[in-house]
Design an enzyme around this catalytic site. Structure first.
Site, PDB file in Angstrom:
ATOM      1  CB  THR A  47      -0.982  -0.221   1.117  1.00 48.52           C
ATOM      2  OG1 THR A  47      -1.472  -1.281   1.221  1.00 48.52           O
ATOM      3  CG2 THR A  47      -1.814   1.032   1.247  1.00 48.52           C
ATOM      4  N   GLY A  69       2.733   1.444   5.364  1.00 52.99           N
ATOM      5  CA  GLY A  69       3.773   1.343   6.415  1.00 52.99           C
ATOM      6  C   GLY A  69       5.229   1.338   6.342  1.00 52.99           C
ATOM      7  CD  GLN A  70       5.061   0.957   1.918  1.00 56.21           C
ATOM      8  OE1 GLN A  70       4.249   1.752   2.391  1.00 56.21           O
ATOM      9  NE2 GLN A  70       4.675   0.179   0.811  1.00 56.21           N
ATOM     10  CE  LYS A  71      13.704   4.567   8.670  1.00 54.29           C
ATOM     11  NZ  LYS A  71      15.074   3.979   9.164  1.00 54.29           N
ATOM     12  CB  ILE A  73       4.359   5.916   3.740  1.00 60.41           C
ATOM     13  CG1 ILE A  73       4.320   5.817   2.456  1.00 60.41           C
ATOM     14  CG2 ILE A  73       2.976   6.450   4.009  1.00 60.41           C
ATOM     15  CD1 ILE A  73       3.612   4.612   1.729  1.00 60.41           C
TER      16      ILE A  73
END
Length: 150
Positions: A47, A69-71, A73
Site C-alpha cells: 500500500t 507502513g513503508q518508512k 510514508i
C-alpha cells in the site's frame, strides 16, 4: 472483550466510527482488511497511500483506514489522526529483525495527542509462521513501550 464491545461502550449513541490501521510495511494490514471484508487476498501489493473500507456490523458503520507502513510514508501517518476512535496496530510476529522499529513507531503513536482517547488494539499477525513471537512476547513488548512512556 472484542474491539466492537469496547467501541460500543465508548460510543453508545454514535453509530459511525473511524478506525486507523497502522503498522510497519508487510505486517499484513491490507490482508487483514480484505479478509474481514470477504475479499480475495491473492493479489495484494504494498500500500503506497491508503485504503478505506466501510464495514457495517450490528448497526455500526466502521470506516477503516489502512495506511501504508513503508518508512518513507510513516511521516504522513499524522495526517490521518484527527477524529480517530480506534487504532489497530498490526505487528508482524515473524519479523524479529524489525521489532525495534515496531516498538519505536508504536511509542511515537502513543505519545500523539490527537490519538488520545482512541482505543488501541494490537493485532499480532502471522502467528502461524514458524519462529514467530508468541502472544506473551508481543504483550511484553507492548507493555515495555507503554511503561517507557512514563
Amino acid at each position: 472483550m472484542g474491539l466492537l464491545t469496547i467501541l460500543k461502550k465508548n460510543r453508545q449513541n454514535e453509530k459511525e466510527m473511524r478506525i486507523l490501521m497502522l503498522g510497519l510495511d508487510n505486517a499484513g494490514k491490507t490482508t487483514i482488511l480484505k479478509r474481514i471484508n470477504g475479499e480475495a487476498i491473492d493479489t495484494i501489493s504494498p500500500t503506497l497511500g491508503f485504503n478505506i473500507k466501510t464495514l457495517e456490523h450490528e448497526g455500526f458503520k466502521l470506516n477503516i483506514w489502512d495506511v501504508g507502513g513503508q518508512k518513507s510514508i510513516r511521516s504522513y501517518w499524522r495526517n490521518y489522526f484527527e477524529q480517530t476512535d480506534a487504532l489497530i496496530w498490526v505487528v508482524d510476529s515473524a519479523d524479529r529483525l524489525r521489532l525495534g522499529d515496531c516498538k519505536r513507531e508504536l511509542g511515537i503513536l502513543l505519545q500523539e495527542e490527537r490519538l488520545a482517547g482512541a482505543t488501541l488494539l494490537v493485532f499480532a499477525n502471522k502467528q502461524d509462521i514458524s519462529g514467530a513471537l508468541s502472544e506473551a512476547e508481543i504483550k511484553n513488548m507492548i507493555l515495555r513501550v507503554i511503561i517507557g512512556l512514563f
